[in-house]
Design a protein around this motif. Structure first.
Motif, mmCIF file in Angstrom:
data_model
loop_
_atom_site.group_PDB
_atom_site.id
_atom_site.type_symbol
_atom_site.label_atom_id
_atom_site.label_comp_id
_atom_site.label_asym_id
_atom_site.label_seq_id
_atom_site.Cartn_x
_atom_site.Cartn_y
_atom_site.Cartn_z
ATOM 1 N N PRO A 1 -7.635 13.708 -3.082
ATOM 2 C CA PRO A 1 -7.333 12.711 -4.119
ATOM 3 C C PRO A 1 -6.482 13.309 -5.234
ATOM 4 O O PRO A 1 -6.654 14.469 -5.617
ATOM 5 N N ARG A 2 -5.562 12.495 -5.719
ATOM 6 C CA ARG A 2 -4.709 12.865 -6.850
ATOM 7 C C ARG A 2 -4.765 11.747 -7.883
ATOM 8 O O ARG A 2 -5.135 10.627 -7.579
ATOM 9 N N GLU A 3 -4.341 12.086 -9.086
ATOM 10 C CA GLU A 3 -4.330 11.100 -10.160
ATOM 11 C C GLU A 3 -3.226 10.071 -9.907
ATOM 12 O O GLU A 3 -2.086 10.428 -9.618
ATOM 13 N N ILE A 4 -3.574 8.805 -10.019
ATOM 14 C CA ILE A 4 -2.632 7.709 -9.790
ATOM 15 C C ILE A 4 -1.749 7.550 -11.023
ATOM 16 O O ILE A 4 -2.235 7.517 -12.156
ATOM 17 N N THR A 5 -0.450 7.459 -10.784
ATOM 18 C CA THR A 5 0.523 7.318 -11.864
ATOM 19 C C THR A 5 1.118 5.915 -11.851
ATOM 20 O O THR A 5 0.936 5.147 -10.896
ATOM 21 N N GLU A 6 1.870 5.607 -12.904
ATOM 22 C CA GLU A 6 2.586 4.335 -12.948
ATOM 23 C C GLU A 6 3.588 4.249 -11.805
ATOM 24 O O GLU A 6 3.849 3.171 -11.279
ATOM 25 N N ASN B 1 -6.652 -1.764 -13.526
ATOM 26 C CA ASN B 1 -5.639 -0.776 -13.872
ATOM 27 C C ASN B 1 -6.052 0.581 -13.298
ATOM 28 O O ASN B 1 -6.885 1.269 -13.875
ATOM 29 N N PRO B 2 -5.444 0.984 -12.183
ATOM 30 C CA PRO B 2 -5.847 2.235 -11.544
ATOM 31 C C PRO B 2 -5.205 3.496 -12.133
ATOM 32 O O PRO B 2 -5.493 4.600 -11.678
ATOM 33 N N LYS B 3 -4.362 3.335 -13.140
ATOM 34 C CA LYS B 3 -3.664 4.498 -13.700
ATOM 35 C C LYS B 3 -4.682 5.546 -14.144
ATOM 36 O O LYS B 3 -5.679 5.248 -14.788
ATOM 37 N N ASN B 4 -4.424 6.789 -13.738
ATOM 38 C CA ASN B 4 -5.230 7.978 -14.040
ATOM 39 C C ASN B 4 -6.511 8.082 -13.213
ATOM 40 O O ASN B 4 -7.239 9.058 -13.358
ATOM 41 N N MET B 5 -6.805 7.096 -12.366
ATOM 42 C CA MET B 5 -7.941 7.237 -11.451
ATOM 43 C C MET B 5 -7.535 8.213 -10.356
ATOM 44 O O MET B 5 -6.352 8.426 -10.098
ATOM 45 N N LEU B 6 -8.521 8.816 -9.680
ATOM 46 C CA LEU B 6 -8.236 9.679 -8.544
ATOM 47 C C LEU B 6 -8.311 8.861 -7.270
ATOM 48 O O LEU B 6 -9.184 8.012 -7.117
ATOM 49 N N GLY B 7 -7.392 9.155 -6.359
ATOM 50 C CA GLY B 7 -7.398 8.441 -5.099
ATOM 51 C C GLY B 7 -6.398 9.007 -4.125
ATOM 52 O O GLY B 7 -5.550 9.834 -4.470
ATOM 53 N N VAL B 8 -6.513 8.549 -2.881
ATOM 54 C CA VAL B 8 -5.599 8.940 -1.816
ATOM 55 C C VAL B 8 -4.698 7.761 -1.450
ATOM 56 O O VAL B 8 -3.508 7.916 -1.249
ATOM 57 N N MET C 1 0.844 -1.188 0.000
ATOM 58 C CA MET C 1 0.000 0.000 0.000
ATOM 59 C C MET C 1 0.880 1.239 0.000
ATOM 60 O O MET C 1 1.908 1.286 0.675
ATOM 61 N N VAL C 2 0.454 2.243 -0.775
ATOM 62 C CA VAL C 2 1.137 3.536 -0.784
ATOM 63 C C VAL C 2 0.095 4.640 -0.755
ATOM 64 O O VAL C 2 -1.052 4.453 -1.158
ATOM 65 N N GLN C 3 0.528 5.787 -0.250
ATOM 66 C CA GLN C 3 -0.286 6.986 -0.368
ATOM 67 C C GLN C 3 0.016 7.562 -1.740
ATOM 68 O O GLN C 3 1.176 7.637 -2.155
ATOM 69 N N VAL C 4 -1.016 7.937 -2.476
ATOM 70 C CA VAL C 4 -0.830 8.479 -3.822
ATOM 71 C C VAL C 4 -0.004 9.763 -3.722
ATOM 72 O O VAL C 4 -0.283 10.629 -2.882
ATOM 73 N N ALA C 5 1.020 9.849 -4.566
ATOM 74 C CA ALA C 5 1.943 10.984 -4.524
ATOM 75 C C ALA C 5 1.188 12.303 -4.621
ATOM 76 O O ALA C 5 0.355 12.493 -5.499
ATOM 77 N N GLY C 6 1.472 13.211 -3.683
ATOM 78 C CA GLY C 6 0.876 14.539 -3.700
ATOM 79 C C GLY C 6 -0.499 14.635 -3.072
ATOM 80 O O GLY C 6 -1.075 15.713 -2.997
ATOM 81 N N ASP D 1 3.167 5.435 -8.774
ATOM 82 C CA ASP D 1 2.411 5.005 -7.593
ATOM 83 C C ASP D 1 2.195 3.491 -7.631
ATOM 84 O O ASP D 1 2.350 2.801 -6.618
ATOM 85 N N MET D 2 1.823 2.975 -8.793
ATOM 86 C CA MET D 2 1.583 1.549 -8.953
ATOM 87 C C MET D 2 2.868 0.754 -8.684
ATOM 88 O O MET D 2 2.861 -0.244 -7.979
ATOM 89 N N TYR D 3 3.977 1.237 -9.233
ATOM 90 C CA TYR D 3 5.268 0.598 -9.022
ATOM 91 C C TYR D 3 5.642 0.604 -7.537
ATOM 92 O O TYR D 3 6.138 -0.390 -7.012
ATOM 93 N N GLY D 4 5.390 1.720 -6.859
ATOM 94 C CA GLY D 4 5.690 1.809 -5.424
ATOM 95 C C GLY D 4 4.918 0.793 -4.601
ATOM 96 O O GLY D 4 5.462 0.165 -3.690
ATOM 97 N N ALA D 5 3.641 0.592 -4.913
ATOM 98 C CA ALA D 5 2.826 -0.389 -4.194
ATOM 99 C C ALA D 5 3.342 -1.801 -4.444
ATOM 100 O O ALA D 5 3.429 -2.622 -3.523
ATOM 101 N N ILE D 6 3.731 -2.082 -5.692
ATOM 102 C CA ILE D 6 4.267 -3.408 -6.023
ATOM 103 C C ILE D 6 5.585 -3.644 -5.302
ATOM 104 O O ILE D 6 5.843 -4.738 -4.795
ATOM 105 N N GLU D 7 6.435 -2.618 -5.224
ATOM 106 C CA GLU D 7 7.719 -2.766 -4.530
ATOM 107 C C GLU D 7 7.522 -3.069 -3.047
ATOM 108 O O GLU D 7 8.280 -3.833 -2.457
ATOM 109 N N ILE D 8 6.502 -2.472 -2.429
ATOM 110 C CA ILE D 8 6.228 -2.772 -1.018
ATOM 111 C C ILE D 8 5.745 -4.216 -0.883
ATOM 112 O O ILE D 8 6.156 -4.940 0.027
ATOM 113 N N ALA D 9 4.895 -4.674 -1.810
ATOM 114 C CA ALA D 9 4.445 -6.067 -1.786
ATOM 115 C C ALA D 9 5.621 -7.019 -1.979
ATOM 116 O O ALA D 9 5.664 -8.095 -1.394
ATOM 117 N N ARG D 10 6.587 -6.602 -2.763
ATOM 118 C CA ARG D 10 7.771 -7.419 -3.062
ATOM 119 C C ARG D 10 8.690 -7.575 -1.846
ATOM 120 O O ARG D 10 9.488 -8.505 -1.785
#
Length: 193
Positions: free
Chosen positions: A102-107, A146-153, A91-96, A109-118
Protein backbone atom coordinates in the motif's frame (compact mmCIF):
# COMPACT_ATOMS: atom_id res chain seq x y z
CA UNK A 1 -11.00 44.25 -8.22
CA UNK A 2 -11.35 40.72 -6.87
CA UNK A 3 -12.04 37.63 -8.95
CA UNK A 4 -15.21 38.38 -10.92
CA UNK A 5 -17.38 35.58 -12.29
CA UNK A 6 -20.23 36.02 -14.75
CA UNK A 7 -22.92 33.35 -14.92
CA UNK A 8 -25.41 33.18 -17.76
CA UNK A 9 -28.64 31.15 -17.54
CA UNK A 10 -30.15 30.71 -20.98
CA UNK A 11 -33.68 29.56 -20.20
CA UNK A 12 -36.87 29.04 -22.17
CA UNK A 13 -38.57 32.07 -20.62
CA UNK A 14 -35.73 34.33 -19.47
CA UNK A 15 -32.04 34.88 -19.98
CA UNK A 16 -30.47 35.80 -16.66
CA UNK A 17 -26.99 37.14 -15.98
CA UNK A 18 -25.36 37.28 -12.57
CA UNK A 19 -22.08 39.04 -11.94
CA UNK A 20 -20.38 38.19 -8.68
CA UNK A 21 -17.03 38.51 -7.05
CA UNK A 22 -15.07 36.64 -4.42
CA UNK A 23 -14.25 38.81 -1.45
CA UNK A 24 -12.53 38.09 1.87
CA UNK A 25 -12.59 34.51 3.19
CA UNK A 26 -13.83 33.12 -0.15
CA UNK A 27 -17.23 34.75 0.28
CA UNK A 28 -19.08 35.22 -2.99
CA UNK A 29 -21.07 38.42 -3.39
CA UNK A 30 -23.53 39.17 -6.21
CA UNK A 31 -22.83 42.65 -7.56
CA UNK A 32 -25.01 42.77 -10.68
CA UNK A 33 -27.96 41.05 -12.30
CA UNK A 34 -29.73 41.17 -15.64
CA UNK A 35 -32.95 39.47 -16.71
CA UNK A 36 -34.68 39.70 -20.08
CA UNK A 37 -37.27 37.55 -21.89
CA UNK A 38 -35.82 34.89 -24.19
CA UNK A 39 -37.91 34.82 -27.37
CA UNK A 40 -35.34 32.73 -29.27
CA UNK A 41 -35.74 29.54 -27.21
CA UNK A 42 -38.24 26.74 -27.04
CA UNK A 43 -38.01 24.04 -24.34
CA UNK A 44 -34.51 25.20 -23.47
CA UNK A 45 -33.28 24.84 -27.06
CA UNK A 46 -32.17 27.77 -29.22
CA UNK A 47 -34.52 28.10 -32.20
CA UNK A 48 -33.57 31.64 -33.27
CA UNK A 49 -29.89 32.62 -33.13
CA UNK A 50 -30.41 36.37 -33.66
CA UNK A 51 -33.18 36.70 -31.05
CA UNK A 52 -31.16 34.70 -28.52
CA UNK A 53 -27.99 36.68 -29.24
CA UNK A 54 -29.83 39.99 -28.74
CA UNK A 55 -31.38 38.78 -25.47
CA UNK A 56 -27.98 37.57 -24.20
CA UNK A 57 -26.41 40.93 -25.07
CA UNK A 58 -29.21 42.85 -23.31
CA UNK A 59 -29.09 40.65 -20.19
CA UNK A 60 -25.31 41.03 -19.86
CA UNK A 61 -25.47 44.78 -20.51
CA UNK A 62 -28.13 45.14 -17.79
CA UNK A 63 -25.89 43.24 -15.35
CA UNK A 64 -22.92 45.40 -16.37
CA UNK A 65 -24.93 48.55 -15.64
CA UNK A 66 -26.04 47.14 -12.30
CA UNK A 67 -22.51 46.15 -11.25
CA UNK A 68 -20.36 48.82 -12.86
CA UNK A 69 -18.18 46.02 -14.35
CA UNK A 70 -17.39 45.43 -17.98
CA UNK A 71 -17.83 41.81 -19.09
CA UNK A 72 -15.79 40.05 -21.77
CA UNK A 73 -16.54 36.41 -20.94
CA UNK A 74 -19.03 34.35 -18.99
CA UNK A 75 -19.97 30.83 -17.94
CA UNK A 76 -23.20 29.84 -19.70
CA UNK A 77 -25.39 27.15 -18.17
CA UNK A 78 -27.25 24.50 -20.13
CA UNK A 79 -30.07 22.17 -19.16
CA UNK A 80 -33.20 20.48 -20.43
CA UNK A 81 -33.49 17.92 -23.18
CA UNK A 82 -29.92 18.60 -24.37
CA UNK A 83 -28.53 16.85 -21.28
CA UNK A 84 -27.97 13.12 -20.85
CA UNK A 85 -25.92 11.36 -18.22
CA UNK A 86 -24.51 7.96 -17.36
CA UNK A 87 -22.83 6.29 -14.43
CA UNK A 88 -19.28 5.13 -15.04
CA UNK A 89 -16.41 3.75 -12.99
CA UNK A 90 -12.65 3.84 -13.22
CA UNK A 91 -9.87 2.01 -11.44
CA UNK A 92 -6.14 2.60 -11.07
CA UNK A 93 -3.32 0.99 -9.19
CA UNK A 94 -1.99 3.48 -6.65
CA UNK A 95 1.27 4.94 -7.95
CA UNK A 96 4.29 3.11 -6.54
CA UNK A 97 2.29 0.33 -4.87
CA UNK A 98 3.58 -2.37 -7.28
CA UNK A 99 0.31 -4.22 -6.72
CA UNK A 100 1.05 -5.47 -3.20
CA UNK A 101 2.47 -2.72 -0.98
CA UNK A 102 0.00 0.00 0.00
CA UNK A 103 1.03 3.56 -0.79
CA UNK A 104 -0.45 6.92 0.06
CA UNK A 105 -3.15 7.97 -2.41
CA UNK A 106 -2.49 11.30 -4.11
CA UNK A 107 -4.65 13.71 -6.07
CA UNK A 108 -2.93 12.39 -9.18
CA UNK A 109 -4.19 8.86 -8.39
CA UNK A 110 -7.70 10.26 -7.93
CA UNK A 111 -7.45 12.19 -11.21
CA UNK A 112 -6.25 9.04 -13.01
CA UNK A 113 -9.26 7.03 -11.82
CA UNK A 114 -11.63 9.81 -12.90
CA UNK A 115 -9.98 9.99 -16.34
CA UNK A 116 -10.53 6.25 -16.83
CA UNK A 117 -14.20 6.67 -15.83
CA UNK A 118 -14.41 9.55 -18.32
CA UNK A 119 -13.21 7.38 -21.19
CA UNK A 120 -16.53 5.59 -21.68
CA UNK A 121 -17.81 5.58 -25.25
CA UNK A 122 -20.31 8.36 -25.85
CA UNK A 123 -22.26 9.13 -29.03
CA UNK A 124 -20.39 11.42 -31.45
CA UNK A 125 -23.11 14.09 -31.22
CA UNK A 126 -22.50 14.56 -27.48
CA UNK A 127 -19.72 16.12 -25.42
CA UNK A 128 -18.80 15.62 -21.80
CA UNK A 129 -19.53 18.61 -19.56
CA UNK A 130 -18.71 17.12 -16.16
CA UNK A 131 -17.49 13.93 -14.53
CA UNK A 132 -18.76 14.06 -10.96
CA UNK A 133 -17.20 11.58 -8.50
CA UNK A 134 -19.91 9.95 -6.39
CA UNK A 135 -17.58 7.98 -4.14
CA UNK A 136 -14.30 6.07 -4.12
CA UNK A 137 -13.30 2.58 -3.05
CA UNK A 138 -9.87 1.84 -1.63
CA UNK A 139 -8.96 -1.86 -1.76
CA UNK A 140 -12.68 -2.80 -1.73
CA UNK A 141 -13.45 -0.40 1.16
CA UNK A 142 -16.43 1.40 -0.38
CA UNK A 143 -18.16 4.74 0.12
CA UNK A 144 -14.97 6.72 0.71
CA UNK A 145 -15.66 10.41 0.01
CA UNK A 146 -12.05 11.60 -0.13
CA UNK A 147 -9.31 8.96 -0.31
CA UNK A 148 -6.43 11.45 -0.47
CA UNK A 149 -3.61 10.42 1.91
CA UNK A 150 -5.22 7.04 2.69
CA UNK A 151 -3.06 3.96 2.14
CA UNK A 152 -4.05 1.56 -0.58
CA UNK A 153 -3.09 -0.55 -3.56
CA UNK A 154 -6.18 -0.18 -5.77
CA UNK A 155 -8.31 2.96 -6.12
CA UNK A 156 -11.73 2.85 -7.77
CA UNK A 157 -14.16 5.69 -8.40
CA UNK A 158 -17.87 5.66 -9.18
CA UNK A 159 -18.82 8.74 -11.21
CA UNK A 160 -21.74 10.37 -12.92
CA UNK A 161 -20.83 11.54 -16.43
CA UNK A 162 -22.91 14.47 -17.68
CA UNK A 163 -23.05 15.16 -21.41
CA UNK A 164 -24.68 17.76 -23.63
CA UNK A 165 -25.67 17.92 -27.26
CA UNK A 166 -22.68 19.24 -29.23
CA UNK A 167 -25.05 21.26 -31.43
CA UNK A 168 -26.69 22.93 -28.42
CA UNK A 169 -23.32 23.85 -26.91
CA UNK A 170 -22.07 25.23 -30.23
CA UNK A 171 -25.28 27.27 -30.67
CA UNK A 172 -24.79 28.82 -27.22
CA UNK A 173 -21.15 29.61 -28.00
CA UNK A 174 -22.19 31.01 -31.40
CA UNK A 175 -24.76 33.33 -29.78
CA UNK A 176 -22.20 34.50 -27.22
CA UNK A 177 -19.59 35.14 -29.91
CA UNK A 178 -22.04 37.10 -32.04
CA UNK A 179 -22.95 39.15 -28.97
CA UNK A 180 -19.24 39.93 -28.43
CA UNK A 181 -18.50 37.63 -25.46
CA UNK A 182 -16.36 34.56 -24.90
CA UNK A 183 -17.54 31.38 -23.23
CA UNK A 184 -15.18 30.25 -20.46
CA UNK A 185 -16.87 26.84 -20.26
CA UNK A 186 -20.41 25.47 -20.38
CA UNK A 187 -21.91 24.09 -17.17
CA UNK A 188 -24.93 22.04 -16.27
CA UNK A 189 -27.55 24.45 -14.84
CA UNK A 190 -28.10 22.48 -11.66
CA UNK A 191 -24.36 22.38 -10.90
CA UNK A 192 -24.01 26.07 -11.67
CA UNK A 193 -26.86 26.88 -9.28
Amino acid sequence: MSDVIVGLDIGSHFIRTVIGEFIDNNTFQVIGIGKVPSPGLRNGTIVNIDATMNAIKQSIEDAEMDSGCEVSSCVPAIGGVQIKSWDSSGMVQVAGSKGITPREITEQDMYGAIEIARSLPIPPDRQILHVVPRYYSVDKQEQVKNPKNMLGVKLEVETHVITASCTSVKNIQNCLGRAGYKSECVMLKTLAA
